[in-house]
Motif scaffolding. Structure first.
Motif, PDB file in Angstrom:
ATOM      1  N   VAL A 134       0.810  -1.209   0.000  1.00  0.00           N
ATOM      2  CA  VAL A 134       0.000   0.000   0.000  1.00  0.00           C
ATOM      3  C   VAL A 134       0.847   1.264   0.000  1.00  0.00           C
ATOM      4  CG1 VAL A 134      -1.686   1.328   1.311  1.00  0.00           C
ATOM      5  CG2 VAL A 134      -1.994  -1.114   1.002  1.00  0.00           C
ATOM      6  N   GLU A 138       0.500   4.095  -2.789  1.00  0.00           N
ATOM      7  CA  GLU A 138       0.246   5.505  -2.523  1.00  0.00           C
ATOM      8  C   GLU A 138       1.339   6.382  -3.102  1.00  0.00           C
ATOM      9  OE1 GLU A 138      -0.495   5.970   1.650  1.00  0.00           O
ATOM     10  OE2 GLU A 138      -2.602   6.089   1.078  1.00  0.00           O
ATOM     11  N   VAL A 325     -15.009   8.781   6.142  1.00  0.00           N
ATOM     12  CA  VAL A 325     -14.168   9.970   6.232  1.00  0.00           C
ATOM     13  C   VAL A 325     -12.847   9.708   5.501  1.00  0.00           C
ATOM     14  CG1 VAL A 325     -12.805  11.304   7.912  1.00  0.00           C
ATOM     15  CG2 VAL A 325     -15.227  10.800   8.354  1.00  0.00           C
ATOM     16  N   GLY A 327      -9.165   9.135   4.513  1.00  0.00           N
ATOM     17  CA  GLY A 327      -8.060   8.529   5.235  1.00  0.00           C
ATOM     18  C   GLY A 327      -8.442   7.337   6.103  1.00  0.00           C
ATOM     19  N   THR A 332      -8.035   1.451   0.129  1.00  0.00           N
ATOM     20  CA  THR A 332      -7.256   0.259   0.480  1.00  0.00           C
ATOM     21  C   THR A 332      -8.176  -0.934   0.732  1.00  0.00           C
ATOM     22  OG1 THR A 332      -5.693   1.761   1.541  1.00  0.00           O
ATOM     23  CG2 THR A 332      -5.453  -0.573   2.044  1.00  0.00           C
ATOM     24  N   LYS A 336      -8.351  -4.548  -1.133  1.00  0.00           N
ATOM     25  CA  LYS A 336      -8.250  -5.828  -0.417  1.00  0.00           C
ATOM     26  C   LYS A 336      -9.486  -6.690  -0.692  1.00  0.00           C
ATOM     27  CE  LYS A 336      -5.797  -3.924   3.673  1.00  0.00           C
ATOM     28  NZ  LYS A 336      -6.052  -3.507   5.076  1.00  0.00           N
ATOM     29  N   ARG A 357      -9.976  13.710  -5.362  1.00  0.00           N
ATOM     30  CA  ARG A 357      -8.534  13.597  -5.131  1.00  0.00           C
ATOM     31  C   ARG A 357      -7.914  12.761  -6.256  1.00  0.00           C
ATOM     32  NH1 ARG A 357      -4.943  11.116  -1.600  1.00  0.00           N
ATOM     33  NH2 ARG A 357      -6.314   9.332  -1.347  1.00  0.00           N
ATOM     34  N   ALA A 360      -6.343   9.467  -5.330  1.00  0.00           N
ATOM     35  CA  ALA A 360      -7.285   8.385  -5.007  1.00  0.00           C
ATOM     36  C   ALA A 360      -7.674   7.626  -6.267  1.00  0.00           C
ATOM     37  CB  ALA A 360      -8.530   8.959  -4.317  1.00  0.00           C
ATOM     38  N   GLN A 363      -4.700   5.610  -7.273  1.00  0.00           N
ATOM     39  CA  GLN A 363      -4.541   4.515  -6.306  1.00  0.00           C
ATOM     40  C   GLN A 363      -5.489   3.364  -6.650  1.00  0.00           C
ATOM     41  OE1 GLN A 363      -4.813   6.207  -2.393  1.00  0.00           O
ATOM     42  NE2 GLN A 363      -4.812   4.223  -1.406  1.00  0.00           N
ATOM     43  N   GLY A 409     -14.211  11.229   0.820  1.00  0.00           N
ATOM     44  CA  GLY A 409     -14.521  11.358   2.239  1.00  0.00           C
ATOM     45  C   GLY A 409     -14.466  12.801   2.683  1.00  0.00           C
ATOM     46  N   THR A 470     -10.760  -0.459  10.109  1.00  0.00           N
ATOM     47  CA  THR A 470      -9.395  -0.571   9.628  1.00  0.00           C
ATOM     48  C   THR A 470      -8.404  -0.141  10.716  1.00  0.00           C
ATOM     49  OG1 THR A 470      -9.307   1.684   8.816  1.00  0.00           O
ATOM     50  CG2 THR A 470     -10.176   0.035   7.301  1.00  0.00           C
ATOM     51  N   ASP A 473      -4.366  -2.647  13.729  1.00  0.00           N
ATOM     52  CA  ASP A 473      -2.990  -2.998  14.073  1.00  0.00           C
ATOM     53  C   ASP A 473      -2.323  -1.826  14.774  1.00  0.00           C
ATOM     54  OD1 ASP A 473      -3.566  -2.014  11.401  1.00  0.00           O
ATOM     55  OD2 ASP A 473      -1.393  -1.919  11.098  1.00  0.00           O
ATOM     56  N   GLY A 496      -9.485  -4.608   9.304  1.00  0.00           N
ATOM     57  CA  GLY A 496      -8.183  -4.457   8.656  1.00  0.00           C
ATOM     58  C   GLY A 496      -7.107  -4.343   9.716  1.00  0.00           C
ATOM     59  N   VAL A 497      -6.070  -5.141   9.569  1.00  0.00           N
ATOM     60  CA  VAL A 497      -4.978  -5.080  10.546  1.00  0.00           C
ATOM     61  C   VAL A 497      -3.634  -4.849   9.871  1.00  0.00           C
ATOM     62  CG1 VAL A 497      -6.076  -6.436  12.378  1.00  0.00           C
ATOM     63  CG2 VAL A 497      -4.810  -7.596  10.576  1.00  0.00           C
ATOM     64  N   GLY A 498      -3.650  -4.104   8.793  1.00  0.00           N
ATOM     65  CA  GLY A 498      -2.391  -3.797   8.138  1.00  0.00           C
ATOM     66  C   GLY A 498      -2.633  -3.282   6.743  1.00  0.00           C
TER      67      GLY A 498
HETATM   68  N1  LIG Z   1      -1.906   0.184   9.419  1.00  0.00           N
HETATM   69  C1  LIG Z   1      -2.941   0.167   8.585  1.00  0.00           C
HETATM   70  N2  LIG Z   1      -3.036   1.105   7.620  1.00  0.00           N
HETATM   71  C2  LIG Z   1      -4.096   1.076   6.801  1.00  0.00           C
HETATM   72  C3  LIG Z   1      -5.124   0.109   6.914  1.00  0.00           C
HETATM   73  N3  LIG Z   1      -6.047   0.379   5.955  1.00  0.00           N
HETATM   74  C4  LIG Z   1      -5.610   1.458   5.267  1.00  0.00           C
HETATM   75  N4  LIG Z   1      -4.437   1.885   5.780  1.00  0.00           N
HETATM   76  C5  LIG Z   1      -3.641   3.032   5.376  1.00  0.00           C
HETATM   77  O1  LIG Z   1      -4.373   4.217   5.621  1.00  0.00           O
HETATM   78  C6  LIG Z   1      -4.028   5.221   4.680  1.00  0.00           C
HETATM   79  C7  LIG Z   1      -5.299   5.783   4.039  1.00  0.00           C
HETATM   80  O2  LIG Z   1      -5.908   4.754   3.313  1.00  0.00           O
HETATM   81  P1  LIG Z   1      -6.812   5.060   2.029  1.00  0.00           P
HETATM   82  O3  LIG Z   1      -7.286   3.733   1.546  1.00  0.00           O
HETATM   83  O4  LIG Z   1      -6.129   5.945   1.076  1.00  0.00           O
HETATM   84  O5  LIG Z   1      -7.986   5.854   2.713  1.00  0.00           O
HETATM   85  P2  LIG Z   1      -9.212   6.594   2.008  1.00  0.00           P
HETATM   86  O6  LIG Z   1     -10.328   6.524   2.973  1.00  0.00           O
HETATM   87  O7  LIG Z   1      -9.442   6.027   0.660  1.00  0.00           O
HETATM   88  O8  LIG Z   1      -8.673   8.075   1.911  1.00  0.00           O
HETATM   89  P3  LIG Z   1      -9.152   9.267   0.930  1.00  0.00           P
HETATM   90  O9  LIG Z   1      -8.879   8.783  -0.459  1.00  0.00           O
HETATM   91  O10 LIG Z   1      -8.289  10.415   1.342  1.00  0.00           O
HETATM   92  O11 LIG Z   1     -10.594   9.508   1.198  1.00  0.00           O
HETATM   93  C8  LIG Z   1      -3.104   4.549   3.688  1.00  0.00           C
HETATM   94  O12 LIG Z   1      -1.790   4.860   4.042  1.00  0.00           O
HETATM   95  C9  LIG Z   1      -3.350   3.062   3.904  1.00  0.00           C
HETATM   96  O13 LIG Z   1      -2.225   2.292   3.616  1.00  0.00           O
HETATM   97  C10 LIG Z   1      -4.995  -0.878   7.973  1.00  0.00           C
HETATM   98  O14 LIG Z   1      -5.852  -1.761   8.192  1.00  0.00           O
HETATM   99  N5  LIG Z   1      -3.897  -0.786   8.770  1.00  0.00           N
END
Ligand SMILES: Nc1nc2c(ncn2[C@@H]2O[C@H](COP(=O)(O)OP(=O)(O)OP(=O)(O)O)[C@@H](O)[C@H]2O)c(=O)[nH]1
Length: 520
Positions: A134, A138, A325, A327, A332, A336, A357, A360, A363, A409, A470, A473, A496-498
């Motif tokens: 990930v 990004e 929201v 982030g 991600t 998955k 964005r 996004a 990504q 978000g 999410t 972890d 989600g744990v990673g």
């Molecule tokens: N440690 C950890 N990081 C995670 C997990 N899920 C997502 N991330 C991280 O969180 C950050 C944001 O994830 P995104 O999937 O971009 O989140 P988003 O909600 O789509 O964000 P926007 O596109 O800004 O709305 C990234 O750096 C991911 O790698 C998780 O389960 N564990």
């Protein structure tokens, strides 16, 4: 360890989506001029190719009817401004009833397995190395959108509503511990009932194990590791209360405070202290006993919400709208989830509905390439509801089983976010009255109590009917999932744990309860 996973139920007596012509639905009076605009835009959409495979690489961009203007006000970050969250006016949206099926799924090996789907098309950029993690995804997305901002309008614009084909989904890899990665097994028998389940099987001893840099942990070990900070903090606090003390009013009150501080919520805290007091009041009690009772009570709270995600393929595509929201892990989680579904043989299409964005969108394209799911995207600032409409049409034409739509978000202001999500839901409902079938909200465990407010808001805005938590972890705030479950009682499908593609697992109440309580 075999766990029930995803179940798909064909509903009896439901009308097939294709019986409802788009033209008919477009004549339904709609007071919203913006929705009408989308329907008027079908002339442009009709110019789109019929199938994913025939989409020319340099297709003319479909001009969105959306009017995007530069932000006039300061960006509102819901994650950072909890105090504004409750102010959002509720919007009444159609709630989709989902049938909950008890967890007596047949094991995967007991049911016939459909062959994996043919590649949807040749990879558009087969020679491009696809990032594996990930952070890499990004970074690549960021680099691409920053390196060529002017190119963004053009290449991204040229890909308006154009699905980008991706490599054929690969069979799931075996891990070093001799277990096969979670597999989704799709079954489409002649009967109207379809079950998809997941199983973790022992790898036959004669098959060579892949070389792995380090011992791979089992899912429960990873969950425990992820929730270590939460459980350790809780354990330390409990230990300090019960050292050489009997269970009395003071210790019960202290324990209640600790449980509330651990984000478990008032309701669950009282439930735990009541359970302790009912059997052990006035007696010596060890921290292990407290932990055991705590795990048992937490499991009772989580049990009813630990549900498998059901995919109703009687209304193909099953539409999953992912909200939350910024982030919190939407994109991600989509990646998955798409990996799990495509590995199970389902045809998945992704839609980059976060048109706010650029990174996004990029990504999601990268996740599409990794998972074999075509991505429908538009240019930045395009109308997200129009994009969702296009994506549904293309998923329908391509015979996709599942369409997963990403959303923004964060927008210029709360009203815009509310309008955009409500409009996406409304427009999808014009295509298929039951779409979106699943409105999945991602919640970032590290935000603690604010996640409670976020559920409230997105339930009202978009009719959320399922959750994914999410970033469990490494957070000390994993208890918030218990408070959310007690309050909202919404199904929690995954956690989600990673950041890795396989760091998403179906939510198992007992595992989670034991991990957070620190019980073996
Ligand atoms: N440690 C950890 N990081 C995670 C997990 N899920 C997502 N991330 C991280 O969180 C950050 C944001 O994830 P995104 O999937 O971009 O989140 P988003 O909600 O789509 O964000 P926007 O596109 O800004 O709305 C990234 O750096 C991911 O790698 C998780 O389960 N564990």
């Amino acid at each position: 360890m075999a766990l029930g996973f995803i179940k798909k139920i064909f509903s009896f007596g439901k009308k097939e989506v294709e019986e409802v012509p788009v033209e008919e639905t477009s004549t339904v009076p709609d007071t919203s001029p913006t929705v009408e605009q989308i329907y008027e835009d079908t002339t442009a959409q009709e110019a789109l190719p019929d199938t994913v495979e025939t989409v020319p690489a340099a297709a003319e961009p479909v001009e969105s009817q959306a009017t995007y203007s530069e932000p006039e006000s300061v960006l509102v970050d819901l994650a950072q401004e909890p105090e504004i969250l409750p102010e959002i006016e509720p919007v009444i949206v159609e709630q989709v009833e989902i049938e909950i099926v008890p967890a007596e799924s047949p094991r995967a090996e007991e049911i016939p397995t459909a062959p994996l789907p043919e590649a949807i098309a040749e990879p558009a950029e087969a020679d491009v190395a696809v990032p594996e993690t990930v952070p890499e995804i990004e970074a690549a997305a960021q680099e691409r959108s920053e390196a060529a901002p002017e190119a963004l309008e053009s290449p991204m614009g040229e890909r308006v509503a154009e699905p980008v084909a991706a490599p054929t989904p690969k069979a799931p890899a075996a891990d070093a511990a001799g277990q096969v990665e979670p597999v989704l097994v799709p079954v489409k028998p002649a009967s109207s009932k379809v079950t998809v389940t997941r199983t973790v099987e022992e790898k036959p001893a004669d098959e060579p194990l892949p070389v792995a840099p380090e011992k791979r942990l089992t899912w429960f070990e990873r969950l425990r590791k992820g929730l270590f900070r939460s459980s350790q903090q809780l354990g330390d606090s409990i230990g300090s209360i019960f050292t050489k003390r009997k269970l009395d009013e003071d210790t019960l009150q202290d324990l209640e405070d600790v449980l509330i501080q651990a984000d478990l919520g008032m309701e669950t805290a009282i439930r735990i202290t009541d359970a302790l007091s009912a059997t052990r009041y006035g007696k010596d009690i060890s921290t292990e006993e407290v932990r055991t009772i705590m795990a048992s009570e937490i499991e009772k709270v989580l049990g009813p919400v630990a549900k498998p995600l059901e995919l109703d393929l009687s209304h193909k595509p099953h539409v999953i709208l992912v909200v939350g929201v910024n982030g919190t892990g939407k994109t991600t989680t989509i990646g998955k989830l798409a990996a799990k579904l495509t590995a199970g043989g389902l045809n998945v299409m992704l839609a980059a509905g976060d048109t706010f964005r650029a990174a996004a969108i990029e990504q999601l394209h990268i996740w599409g390439k990794r998972t074999g799911a075509p991505v429908v995207s538009s240019k930045i600032g395009a109308d997200a509801a129009g994009l969702a409409f296009d994506a549904w049409k293309q998923a329908k034409e391509a015979g996709s089983d599942v369409l997963i739509i990403d959303t923004a978000g964060r927008l210029q202001n709360r009203a815009e976010l509310m309008d955009e999500l409500a409009k996406i839901v409304r427009v999808l409902g014009k295509n298929d009255p039951e779409a979106p079938h699943t409105v999945l909200q991602t919640l970032d465990a590290t935000t603690g109590q604010n996640a409670l407010n976020q559920v409230e808001i997105f339930r009202n805005i978009a009719g959320v009917n399922g959750l994914v938590m999410t970033k469990l972890d490494g957070t000390a705030r994993g208890g918030i999932l218990v408070a959310i479950s007690a309050k909202h009682k919404l199904p929690v499908y995954f956690i989600g744990v990673g950041e890795q593609v396989d760091d998403l697992e179906p939510f198992a109440a007992r595992d989670f309860a034991k991990a957070i309580a620190g019980v073996a």
